[in-house]
Motif scaffolding. Structure first.
Motif, PDB file in Angstrom:
ATOM      1  N   VAL A   7      34.784 -25.632 -24.510  1.00 13.65           N
ATOM      2  CA  VAL A   7      33.822 -24.987 -25.397  1.00 13.65           C
ATOM      3  C   VAL A   7      33.098 -26.118 -26.115  1.00 13.65           C
ATOM      4  O   VAL A   7      33.727 -27.067 -26.578  1.00 13.65           O
ATOM      5  N   TYR A   8      31.784 -26.019 -26.182  1.00 13.03           N
ATOM      6  CA  TYR A   8      31.000 -27.109 -26.741  1.00 13.03           C
ATOM      7  C   TYR A   8      29.876 -26.560 -27.615  1.00 13.03           C
ATOM      8  O   TYR A   8      29.463 -25.411 -27.476  1.00 13.03           O
ATOM      9  N   ILE A   9      29.401 -27.416 -28.515  1.00 18.31           N
ATOM     10  CA  ILE A   9      28.243 -27.093 -29.346  1.00 18.31           C
ATOM     11  C   ILE A   9      27.209 -28.184 -29.123  1.00 18.31           C
ATOM     12  O   ILE A   9      27.507 -29.371 -29.232  1.00 18.31           O
ATOM     13  N   LEU A  10      25.997 -27.740 -28.781  1.00 19.74           N
ATOM     14  CA  LEU A  10      24.872 -28.649 -28.628  1.00 19.74           C
ATOM     15  C   LEU A  10      23.920 -28.475 -29.799  1.00 19.74           C
ATOM     16  O   LEU A  10      23.710 -27.354 -30.267  1.00 19.74           O
ATOM     17  N   LYS A  11      23.350 -29.580 -30.236  1.00 21.89           N
ATOM     18  CA  LYS A  11      22.256 -29.520 -31.204  1.00 21.89           C
ATOM     19  C   LYS A  11      20.975 -29.658 -30.391  1.00 21.89           C
ATOM     20  O   LYS A  11      20.787 -30.624 -29.651  1.00 21.89           O
ATOM     21  N   CYS A  12      20.107 -28.664 -30.514  1.00 22.89           N
ATOM     22  CA  CYS A  12      18.858 -28.657 -29.766  1.00 22.89           C
ATOM     23  C   CYS A  12      17.804 -29.468 -30.510  1.00 22.89           C
ATOM     24  O   CYS A  12      17.944 -29.765 -31.694  1.00 22.89           O
ATOM     25  N   ASN A  13      16.729 -29.808 -29.821  1.00 27.07           N
ATOM     26  CA  ASN A  13      15.651 -30.592 -30.400  1.00 27.07           C
ATOM     27  C   ASN A  13      15.013 -29.889 -31.601  1.00 27.07           C
ATOM     28  O   ASN A  13      14.489 -30.538 -32.501  1.00 27.07           O
ATOM     29  N   ASP A  14      15.053 -28.558 -31.619  1.00 30.93           N
ATOM     30  CA  ASP A  14      14.493 -27.802 -32.749  1.00 30.93           C
ATOM     31  C   ASP A  14      15.505 -27.637 -33.884  1.00 30.93           C
ATOM     32  O   ASP A  14      15.304 -26.846 -34.792  1.00 30.93           O
ATOM     33  N   ASP A  15      16.609 -28.369 -33.824  1.00 26.03           N
ATOM     34  CA  ASP A  15      17.671 -28.390 -34.831  1.00 26.03           C
ATOM     35  C   ASP A  15      18.561 -27.149 -34.808  1.00 26.03           C
ATOM     36  O   ASP A  15      19.403 -26.973 -35.669  1.00 26.03           O
ATOM     37  N   SER A  16      18.395 -26.279 -33.824  1.00 28.11           N
ATOM     38  CA  SER A  16      19.288 -25.128 -33.707  1.00 28.11           C
ATOM     39  C   SER A  16      20.566 -25.575 -32.989  1.00 28.11           C
ATOM     40  O   SER A  16      20.616 -26.644 -32.380  1.00 28.11           O
ATOM     41  N   LEU A  17      21.603 -24.743 -33.072  1.00 29.59           N
ATOM     42  CA  LEU A  17      22.889 -25.037 -32.453  1.00 29.59           C
ATOM     43  C   LEU A  17      23.161 -24.027 -31.349  1.00 29.59           C
ATOM     44  O   LEU A  17      22.935 -22.828 -31.525  1.00 29.59           O
ATOM     45  N   TYR A  18      23.657 -24.509 -30.224  1.00 29.28           N
ATOM     46  CA  TYR A  18      24.007 -23.647 -29.101  1.00 29.28           C
ATOM     47  C   TYR A  18      25.475 -23.864 -28.774  1.00 29.28           C
ATOM     48  O   TYR A  18      25.928 -25.004 -28.625  1.00 29.28           O
TER      49      TYR A  18
END
Length: 87
Positions: A7-18
């Motif tokens: 399970v992972y969390i990415l920070k997107c370029n728009d500063d949102s988290l996925y």
């Protein structure tokens, strides 16, 4: 490694988290980067890997993914900071 469930969390370029699940993190991040990952992440790259948790079974990982997705953004940021600090 092939039997890890991640399970992972990415920070997107728009500063949102996925938050997502995979059994091959390198391949999954590549899919996100090339626009073939989750619909949410399309056009939101580049990405920064913020948090990773590994589990022995897919069921455990899926439960954890769901639990993280229920957290508020503030709670997710707290989770990321705690994992960086080794808490």
């Amino acid at each position: 490694m092939e039997h890890e469930h991640i399970v992972y969390i990415l920070k997107c370029n728009d500063d949102s988290l996925y938050t997502g699940y995979t059994n091959n993190l390198k391949r999954r991040i590549h899919l996100h980067e090339t626009g073939k990952g989750a619909k949410y992440t399309r056009g939101r790259g580049p990405f920064q890997l913020m948090h990773v948790e590994t589990f022995a079974t897919k069921e455990e990982a899926m439960r954890r993914e769901y639990a993280i997705k229920q957290l508020s953004r503030t709670e997710k940021i707290k989770l990321i900071k705690e994992s960086e600090e080794g808490v």
